[in-house]
Motif scaffolding. Structure first.
Motif, PDB file in Angstrom:
ATOM      1  N   GLU A  53       1.043  -1.359  -0.084  1.00 47.53           N
ATOM      2  CA  GLU A  53       0.026   0.030   0.008  1.00 47.53           C
ATOM      3  C   GLU A  53       0.813   1.413  -0.039  1.00 47.53           C
ATOM      4  O   GLU A  53       1.871   1.488   0.575  1.00 47.53           O
ATOM      5  CB  GLU A  53      -1.126  -0.145   1.208  1.00 47.53           C
ATOM      6  CG  GLU A  53      -1.892  -1.182   1.130  1.00 47.53           C
ATOM      7  CD  GLU A  53      -2.913  -1.233   2.313  1.00 47.53           C
ATOM      8  OE1 GLU A  53      -2.498  -0.548   3.344  1.00 47.53           O
ATOM      9  OE2 GLU A  53      -3.893  -1.896   2.159  1.00 47.53           O
ATOM     10  N   GLY A  54       0.619   2.236  -0.901  1.00 44.94           N
ATOM     11  CA  GLY A  54       1.286   3.193  -0.946  1.00 44.94           C
ATOM     12  C   GLY A  54       2.441   3.107  -1.986  1.00 44.94           C
ATOM     13  O   GLY A  54       2.953   4.342  -2.593  1.00 44.94           O
ATOM     14  N   ASP A  55       2.512   2.169  -2.687  1.00 42.28           N
ATOM     15  CA  ASP A  55       3.441   1.966  -3.865  1.00 42.28           C
ATOM     16  C   ASP A  55       3.015   2.701  -5.036  1.00 42.28           C
ATOM     17  O   ASP A  55       1.846   2.705  -5.379  1.00 42.28           O
ATOM     18  CB  ASP A  55       3.636   0.355  -4.255  1.00 42.28           C
ATOM     19  CG  ASP A  55       4.461  -0.296  -3.314  1.00 42.28           C
ATOM     20  OD1 ASP A  55       5.197   0.483  -2.512  1.00 42.28           O
ATOM     21  OD2 ASP A  55       4.720  -1.520  -3.275  1.00 42.28           O
ATOM     22  N   VAL A 199      -1.138   4.914  -7.571  1.00 43.87           N
ATOM     23  CA  VAL A 199      -0.697   4.537  -6.653  1.00 43.87           C
ATOM     24  C   VAL A 199      -1.703   3.409  -5.737  1.00 43.87           C
ATOM     25  O   VAL A 199      -2.905   3.559  -6.087  1.00 43.87           O
ATOM     26  CB  VAL A 199      -0.777   5.843  -5.480  1.00 43.87           C
ATOM     27  CG1 VAL A 199      -0.410   5.431  -4.079  1.00 43.87           C
ATOM     28  CG2 VAL A 199       0.227   6.936  -5.765  1.00 43.87           C
ATOM     29  N   VAL A 200      -1.035   2.210  -5.186  1.00 47.14           N
ATOM     30  CA  VAL A 200      -1.751   1.475  -4.623  1.00 47.14           C
ATOM     31  C   VAL A 200      -2.668   2.004  -3.254  1.00 47.14           C
ATOM     32  O   VAL A 200      -1.941   2.487  -2.480  1.00 47.14           O
ATOM     33  CB  VAL A 200      -0.904   0.037  -4.016  1.00 47.14           C
ATOM     34  CG1 VAL A 200      -1.598  -0.783  -3.576  1.00 47.14           C
ATOM     35  CG2 VAL A 200      -0.082  -0.305  -5.429  1.00 47.14           C
ATOM     36  N   LEU A 201      -3.883   1.795  -3.248  1.00 41.97           N
ATOM     37  CA  LEU A 201      -4.613   2.042  -2.175  1.00 41.97           C
ATOM     38  C   LEU A 201      -4.739   1.042  -1.243  1.00 41.97           C
ATOM     39  O   LEU A 201      -4.779   1.316  -0.111  1.00 41.97           O
ATOM     40  CB  LEU A 201      -6.081   2.687  -2.565  1.00 41.97           C
ATOM     41  CG  LEU A 201      -5.885   3.802  -3.818  1.00 41.97           C
ATOM     42  CD1 LEU A 201      -7.237   4.086  -4.242  1.00 41.97           C
ATOM     43  CD2 LEU A 201      -5.194   5.025  -3.216  1.00 41.97           C
ATOM     44  N   SER A 202      -4.863  -0.127  -1.677  1.00 43.44           N
ATOM     45  CA  SER A 202      -5.419  -1.247  -0.766  1.00 43.44           C
ATOM     46  C   SER A 202      -4.762  -2.669  -1.433  1.00 43.44           C
ATOM     47  O   SER A 202      -4.740  -2.828  -2.617  1.00 43.44           O
ATOM     48  CB  SER A 202      -6.878  -1.519  -0.593  1.00 43.44           C
ATOM     49  OG  SER A 202      -7.606  -0.262   0.048  1.00 43.44           O
ATOM     50  N   ARG A 203      -4.400  -3.308  -0.452  1.00 47.01           N
ATOM     51  CA  ARG A 203      -3.894  -4.758  -0.944  1.00 47.01           C
ATOM     52  C   ARG A 203      -4.785  -5.845  -0.244  1.00 47.01           C
ATOM     53  O   ARG A 203      -5.018  -5.999   0.875  1.00 47.01           O
ATOM     54  CB  ARG A 203      -2.577  -4.832  -0.555  1.00 47.01           C
ATOM     55  CG  ARG A 203      -2.045  -6.256  -0.741  1.00 47.01           C
ATOM     56  CD  ARG A 203      -0.542  -6.669  -0.513  1.00 47.01           C
ATOM     57  NE  ARG A 203      -0.328  -6.499   1.037  1.00 47.01           N
ATOM     58  CZ  ARG A 203       0.728  -6.758   1.731  1.00 47.01           C
ATOM     59  NH1 ARG A 203       1.829  -6.817   1.091  1.00 47.01           N
ATOM     60  NH2 ARG A 203       0.569  -6.561   3.073  1.00 47.01           N
ATOM     61  N   TYR A 204      -5.114  -6.984  -1.127  1.00 47.94           N
ATOM     62  CA  TYR A 204      -6.297  -7.652  -0.547  1.00 47.94           C
ATOM     63  C   TYR A 204      -5.498  -9.100  -0.621  1.00 47.94           C
ATOM     64  O   TYR A 204      -6.310 -10.032  -0.061  1.00 47.94           O
ATOM     65  CB  TYR A 204      -7.352  -7.864  -1.503  1.00 47.94           C
ATOM     66  CG  TYR A 204      -8.043  -6.444  -1.531  1.00 47.94           C
ATOM     67  CD1 TYR A 204      -8.405  -5.676  -0.522  1.00 47.94           C
ATOM     68  CD2 TYR A 204      -8.147  -5.957  -2.849  1.00 47.94           C
ATOM     69  CE1 TYR A 204      -8.939  -4.456  -0.849  1.00 47.94           C
ATOM     70  CE2 TYR A 204      -8.722  -4.602  -3.270  1.00 47.94           C
ATOM     71  CZ  TYR A 204      -9.001  -4.068  -2.010  1.00 47.94           C
ATOM     72  OH  TYR A 204      -9.802  -2.744  -2.421  1.00 47.94           O
ATOM     73  N   ALA A 205      -4.451  -9.535  -1.171  1.00 44.84           N
ATOM     74  CA  ALA A 205      -3.724 -10.810  -1.086  1.00 44.84           C
ATOM     75  C   ALA A 205      -2.073 -10.583  -0.855  1.00 44.84           C
ATOM     76  O   ALA A 205      -1.806  -9.718  -0.681  1.00 44.84           O
ATOM     77  CB  ALA A 205      -3.942 -11.393  -2.361  1.00 44.84           C
ATOM     78  N   LYS A 215     -10.693 -13.188  -8.235  1.00 42.75           N
ATOM     79  CA  LYS A 215     -10.406 -12.542  -6.769  1.00 42.75           C
ATOM     80  C   LYS A 215      -9.364 -11.503  -6.926  1.00 42.75           C
ATOM     81  O   LYS A 215      -8.461 -11.185  -7.315  1.00 42.75           O
ATOM     82  CB  LYS A 215      -9.349 -13.870  -6.052  1.00 42.75           C
ATOM     83  CG  LYS A 215      -9.044 -13.447  -4.690  1.00 42.75           C
ATOM     84  CD  LYS A 215      -8.314 -14.290  -4.191  1.00 42.75           C
ATOM     85  CE  LYS A 215      -7.865 -14.058  -2.563  1.00 42.75           C
ATOM     86  NZ  LYS A 215      -6.949 -14.998  -1.862  1.00 42.75           N
ATOM     87  N   PRO A 216      -9.963 -10.196  -6.127  1.00 41.53           N
ATOM     88  CA  PRO A 216      -9.351  -9.148  -6.253  1.00 41.53           C
ATOM     89  C   PRO A 216      -7.851  -9.215  -5.355  1.00 41.53           C
ATOM     90  O   PRO A 216      -7.527  -9.906  -4.349  1.00 41.53           O
ATOM     91  CB  PRO A 216     -10.098  -8.331  -5.292  1.00 41.53           C
ATOM     92  CG  PRO A 216     -11.462  -8.780  -5.271  1.00 41.53           C
ATOM     93  CD  PRO A 216     -11.090 -10.454  -5.367  1.00 41.53           C
ATOM     94  N   LEU A 217      -6.811  -8.447  -5.881  1.00 42.37           N
ATOM     95  CA  LEU A 217      -5.580  -8.638  -5.425  1.00 42.37           C
ATOM     96  C   LEU A 217      -5.105  -7.079  -4.903  1.00 42.37           C
ATOM     97  O   LEU A 217      -4.604  -7.410  -3.777  1.00 42.37           O
ATOM     98  CB  LEU A 217      -4.493  -9.049  -6.380  1.00 42.37           C
ATOM     99  CG  LEU A 217      -4.699 -10.480  -7.131  1.00 42.37           C
ATOM    100  CD1 LEU A 217      -3.764 -10.514  -8.323  1.00 42.37           C
ATOM    101  CD2 LEU A 217      -4.649 -11.488  -6.023  1.00 42.37           C
ATOM    102  N   TYR A 218      -5.583  -5.952  -5.339  1.00 41.75           N
ATOM    103  CA  TYR A 218      -5.313  -4.821  -4.915  1.00 41.75           C
ATOM    104  C   TYR A 218      -6.040  -3.883  -5.683  1.00 41.75           C
ATOM    105  O   TYR A 218      -6.485  -4.143  -6.616  1.00 41.75           O
ATOM    106  CB  TYR A 218      -3.545  -4.601  -5.042  1.00 41.75           C
ATOM    107  CG  TYR A 218      -2.923  -4.537  -6.446  1.00 41.75           C
ATOM    108  CD1 TYR A 218      -2.691  -3.290  -7.052  1.00 41.75           C
ATOM    109  CD2 TYR A 218      -2.696  -5.438  -7.029  1.00 41.75           C
ATOM    110  CE1 TYR A 218      -2.540  -3.115  -8.142  1.00 41.75           C
ATOM    111  CE2 TYR A 218      -2.206  -5.389  -8.473  1.00 41.75           C
ATOM    112  CZ  TYR A 218      -2.007  -4.122  -9.065  1.00 41.75           C
ATOM    113  OH  TYR A 218      -1.572  -4.074 -10.236  1.00 41.75           O
ATOM    114  N   LYS A 219      -6.011  -2.572  -5.194  1.00 46.36           N
ATOM    115  CA  LYS A 219      -6.746  -1.536  -5.679  1.00 46.36           C
ATOM    116  C   LYS A 219      -5.782  -0.350  -5.989  1.00 46.36           C
ATOM    117  O   LYS A 219      -4.956   0.071  -4.969  1.00 46.36           O
ATOM    118  CB  LYS A 219      -8.003  -0.995  -4.753  1.00 46.36           C
ATOM    119  CG  LYS A 219      -8.584   0.127  -5.290  1.00 46.36           C
ATOM    120  CD  LYS A 219      -9.997   0.506  -4.446  1.00 46.36           C
ATOM    121  CE  LYS A 219      -9.815   0.716  -3.273  1.00 46.36           C
ATOM    122  NZ  LYS A 219     -10.984   0.827  -2.352  1.00 46.36           N
ATOM    123  N   ILE A 220      -5.724   0.132  -6.899  1.00 46.09           N
ATOM    124  CA  ILE A 220      -4.889   1.351  -7.605  1.00 46.09           C
ATOM    125  C   ILE A 220      -5.739   2.459  -8.111  1.00 46.09           C
ATOM    126  O   ILE A 220      -6.819   2.061  -8.585  1.00 46.09           O
ATOM    127  CB  ILE A 220      -3.830   0.839  -8.724  1.00 46.09           C
ATOM    128  CG1 ILE A 220      -2.735   1.697  -8.732  1.00 46.09           C
ATOM    129  CG2 ILE A 220      -4.445   0.265  -9.769  1.00 46.09           C
ATOM    130  CD1 ILE A 220      -1.632   1.242  -9.590  1.00 46.09           C
TER     131      ILE A 220
END
Length: 315
Positions: A53-55, A199-205, A215-220
């Motif tokens: 997150e934040g990348d 920017v990556v907001l959330s990571r799910y995996a 399956k969601p992995l991350y949100k950008i």
């Protein structure tokens, strides 16, 4: 959030109607960004996943790898079959032996898939696996059974007539190339490729977890450009239009503002009632319209931050 925005605008309307003052902006709201949820495109264990997150990621960047051992082996097998086609047309005897070895491999693989299907059926009954996983195995078994049948037919043709069998082998090249492309696509989808710069907001995996298709992995989100979603009254609506240049500002210390140029990119074609928290009937009857203002971000603007829009700012 939506009702908080409308509620703030409704207070503006109420204050004006009561003669207690008028705010010095035309609309207010919160900043948003176009968010993308990146999902897995292949089933399997997540072997690597470097997203935090934040990348800040660039479009096309490989950020993870899902296990694709099975489709890789299948791809190699089909490629070997294609490479052997020319050699198999020279002499029917070694050609038959080669196809028979291929037949043994296919039969062993099919038996393995039968055992895998039985195991997955038991997992589905105990809610440890999904019906989608079982359907994928059944589809793979059906494909392998067709391949097995084609191989047996190839052997029979070789034993009866060398020339006919050679033509059949060469005609199989097209179908083998299609299978090769299919497995190559499955191997490619094992890579987790970032679709947009942002920017990556959330990571799910996490690495080591099992991924499933969808399956969601991350949100950008791309935060270089943000959108102020605000609400204007029906009285203000005639003063704005798409593409209009306006001023957007945010708080910067006590009684100070930081201003940005903005452009109106969207105006809702439907009105909305102000919330019922406004107690008078007259104020509840007022309508507001949602708009979006595009603003170039200098890294100070954040998603969710409060902002104000001015149509004709005072110098």
């Amino acid at each position: 959030m939506k009702y908080n925005l409308i509620y703030g605008l409704s207070l503006l309307i109420l204050a004006s109607s009561c003669g207690k003052g008028k705010l010095d902006y035309d609309a207010s709201g919160n900043f948003e960004a176009d968010e993308v949820i990146v999902s897995a495109e292949q089933n399997g264990e997540i072997l690597s996943f470097s997203v935090q997150e934040g990348d800040k990621l660039s479009a096309g960047q490989v950020v993870g790898q899902i296990d694709v051992t099975i489709p890789t082996l299948q791809q190699e097998q089909v490629q070997a079959s294609i490479n052997a086609l020319k050699e198999k047309t020279h002499d029917p005897v070694p050609q038959t032996e080669l196809v028979q070895r291929q037949l043994l491999v296919q039969e062993a693989q099919l038996q393995q898939q039968y055992r895998e299907r039985k195991r997955t059926e038991n997992l589905v009954k105990s809610d440890a696996a999904t019906q989608k996983q079982l359907d994928d195995i059944n589809a793979l078994i059906e494909q392998m059974e067709r391949q097995l049948s084609a191989t047996r037919q190839e052997i029979a043709l070789n034993n009866s007539n060398t020339a006919t069998q050679n033509r059949t082998i060469l005609s199989d090249r097209a179908s083998l190339e299609k299978s090769l492309a299919q497995y190559a696509e499955q191997v490619h989808k094992g890579q987790v490729i970032n679709p947009i710069s942002g920017v990556v907001l959330s990571r799910y995996a996490l690495k080591g977890e099992m991924a499933a298709i969808g399956k969601p992995l991350y949100k950008i989100a791309n935060t270089d450009t943000l959108y102020l979603k605000a609400y204007v009254t029906g009285a203000t609506l005639p003063e704005i239009k798409l593409g209009q240049q306006v001023q957007v500002r945010i708080d910067q210390g006590e009684k100070k503002y930081k201003s940005y140029p903005g452009e109106i990119t969207w105006i809702s074609d439907k009105s909305e009632f102000t919330p019922k928290t406004i107690q008078t009937k007259n104020e509840r009857a007022n309508l507001v319209y949602a708009i979006k203002v595009r603003v170039k971000n200098d890294t100070y603007l954040k998603i969710g931050m409060y902002g104000e829009m001015l149509i004709n700012p005072k110098s």
